[in-house]
Design an enzyme around this catalytic site. Structure first.
Site, mmCIF file in Angstrom:
data_model
loop_
_atom_site.group_PDB
_atom_site.id
_atom_site.type_symbol
_atom_site.label_atom_id
_atom_site.label_comp_id
_atom_site.label_asym_id
_atom_site.label_seq_id
_atom_site.Cartn_x
_atom_site.Cartn_y
_atom_site.Cartn_z
ATOM 1 N N GLU A 34 -1.519 -3.320 4.937
ATOM 2 C CA GLU A 34 -0.685 -4.097 4.070
ATOM 3 C C GLU A 34 -1.857 -3.031 2.867
ATOM 4 O O GLU A 34 -1.202 -2.373 1.893
ATOM 5 C CB GLU A 34 -0.465 -5.167 3.534
ATOM 6 C CG GLU A 34 0.834 -5.819 4.491
ATOM 7 C CD GLU A 34 1.878 -4.944 4.563
ATOM 8 O OE1 GLU A 34 2.128 -4.227 3.341
ATOM 9 O OE2 GLU A 34 2.771 -5.285 5.606
ATOM 10 N N TYR A 115 2.328 -9.776 -3.351
ATOM 11 C CA TYR A 115 3.747 -8.918 -2.592
ATOM 12 C C TYR A 115 2.793 -8.758 -1.147
ATOM 13 O O TYR A 115 3.216 -9.342 0.015
ATOM 14 C CB TYR A 115 3.722 -7.357 -2.819
ATOM 15 C CG TYR A 115 4.082 -6.653 -1.876
ATOM 16 C CD1 TYR A 115 5.561 -6.855 -1.072
ATOM 17 C CD2 TYR A 115 2.713 -6.313 -0.918
ATOM 18 C CE1 TYR A 115 5.467 -6.134 0.350
ATOM 19 C CE2 TYR A 115 3.356 -5.506 0.080
ATOM 20 C CZ TYR A 115 4.440 -5.324 1.225
ATOM 21 O OH TYR A 115 4.081 -5.117 1.881
ATOM 22 N N ASP A 133 8.339 -5.696 -2.766
ATOM 23 C CA ASP A 133 7.379 -4.430 -3.566
ATOM 24 C C ASP A 133 9.049 -3.605 -4.029
ATOM 25 O O ASP A 133 9.720 -3.393 -4.263
ATOM 26 C CB ASP A 133 7.005 -3.908 -1.916
ATOM 27 C CG ASP A 133 7.770 -3.195 -0.784
ATOM 28 O OD1 ASP A 133 9.383 -3.704 -0.636
ATOM 29 O OD2 ASP A 133 7.614 -2.901 -0.081
#
Ligand code: SF4
Length: 360
Positions: A34, A115, A133
């Site tokens: 991520e 996020y 996102d």
């Protein structure tokens, strides 16, 4: 809203990308992927992820690596604060003894925002936190026809609550992955194939002809131009480098001596700058040449107009105050920006004699 969730989950089952960080519940692997993907496209991030996992297969290995090793592995990926933050957070986790398991603890890790915390918690632990996102903004704003700008405080709040409302809370990991892939592959920024979209019949943007207008942004990003002249100094088998300081781009990456000017400076003008003479401290110059005319290096908020020159000193045993003297052969061990790496490759080209200029 199960209609929306069901449609995109069905679509995802048919179209999902096979990615190494997908079929795992390991929060470390999910976290690394991520962070890499925060500002990077999957095609580019894929190789970096594999390389990173080979070098640092678990959080303890990462925590005990040196910062230079971490930065070297990140070299070329950009947004280097991500790597520094990962390293700091890895040390925090290693000290604690295990990866955090609640949203609040994950969110408290350095470099982890709303996020990323939602992604880690939903993918690793199936906690019901919705991700928001760029893909999610696009899909929701178009399908629901929301024209509020996504880059204001109010807009962000609105989309966070819409994302939460739309989420299938019984399947958080599946739903979040589905909406992100749907935005990345189906509802793409320009010319999405709405004809073949499972949401076409209910998509407000399609019905109102707003597809290419959504999502809306209020502010335009201001871009700053900066002018860099790099001076690669060679003294026998040695060259000189410096670690970039905090508070600017490329923090902690190494570079050649740099002269930054408020505007463009030509080759002749560089030789007349006091900074140029100060840098070389009065040592005799054997030759001077331009290695590369301007290269435009575009970053998110800046355009770097960079040139590179080579100065060969007459003597070998020279120190330049403020710079680290290294063997040229060791240069590849230091983490550098893509720009410096490009200049260094040009310097190594045997027939690269561009604009050679010898000072008597
Ligand atoms: S119909 Fe087009 S704009 Fe609407 S969700 Fe599908 S791909 Fe996106």
């Amino acid at each position: 809203m199960s209609f929306f969730a069901d449609k995109i989950i069905d679509w995802y089952k048919e179209n999902k990308r096979d990615l190494p960080w997908r079929d795992t519940k390991d929060p470390y692997k999910i976290w690394i992927s991520e962070i890499i993907l925060q500002q990077t496209r999957v095609v580019q991030g894929y190789d970096y992820y594999c390389r990173f996992m080979t070098h640092f297969p678990d959080v303890n290995t990462l925590a005990h690596a040196s910062e230079d090793e971490v930065m070297k592995c990140w070299q070329g990926l950009g947004y280097y604060s991500r790597a520094r933050n990962l390293h700091t957070a890895a040390k925090m986790i290693a000290e604690k003894g295990c990866f955090p398991t609640t949203y609040e603890e994950v969110r408290a890790l350095k470099g982890v925002g709303d996020y990323t915390a939602a992604a880690i918690c939903s993918f690793a632990y199936d906690l019901p936190y919705s991700v928001v996102d760029g893909n999610v903004y696009r899909v929701l704003s178009r399908w629901m026809g929301v024209e509020d700008p996504i880059d204001t405080g109010a807009g962000k709040k609105l989309f966070a609550s819409l994302a939460d409302e739309m989420m299938d809370k019984s399947r958080p990991a599946l739903y979040n992955q589905a909406i992100m892939d749907f935005g990345a592959l189906q509802c793409v920024p320009s010319s999405p194939s709405c004809l073949f979209c499972p949401l076409a019949d209910s998509c407000v943007a399609l019905q109102k002809n707003l597809v290419d207008k959504l999502p809306r942004k209020e502010r335009k990003t201001k871009v700053l131009d900066r002018y860099f002249s790099y001076i690669y100094v060679r003294a026998g088998v040695y060259t000189y480098i410096k670690k970039r300081a905090a508070g600017d781009i490329w923090q902690n990456l190494y570079e050649f001596p740099l002269i930054e000017t408020p505007g463009e400076v030509g080759e002749e003008a560089i030789l007349g700058l006091p900074e140029f003479h100060h840098l070389l401290g009065g040592h005799d110059i054997q030759s001077f040449r331009m290695v590369s005319p301007e290269i435009k290096h575009v970053l998110s908020h800046r355009v770097i107009h960079a040139k590179c020159y080579e100065v060969v000193l007459a003597e070998e045993n020279v120190t330049l105050p403020g710079f680290q003297r290294i063997q040229i052969d060791d240069f590849h061990n230091f983490p550098v920006s893509r720009l410096i790496s490009r200049f260094f490759s040009l310097l190594l080209k045997p027939n690269h004699k561009k604009q050679n200029h010898v000072i008597e």
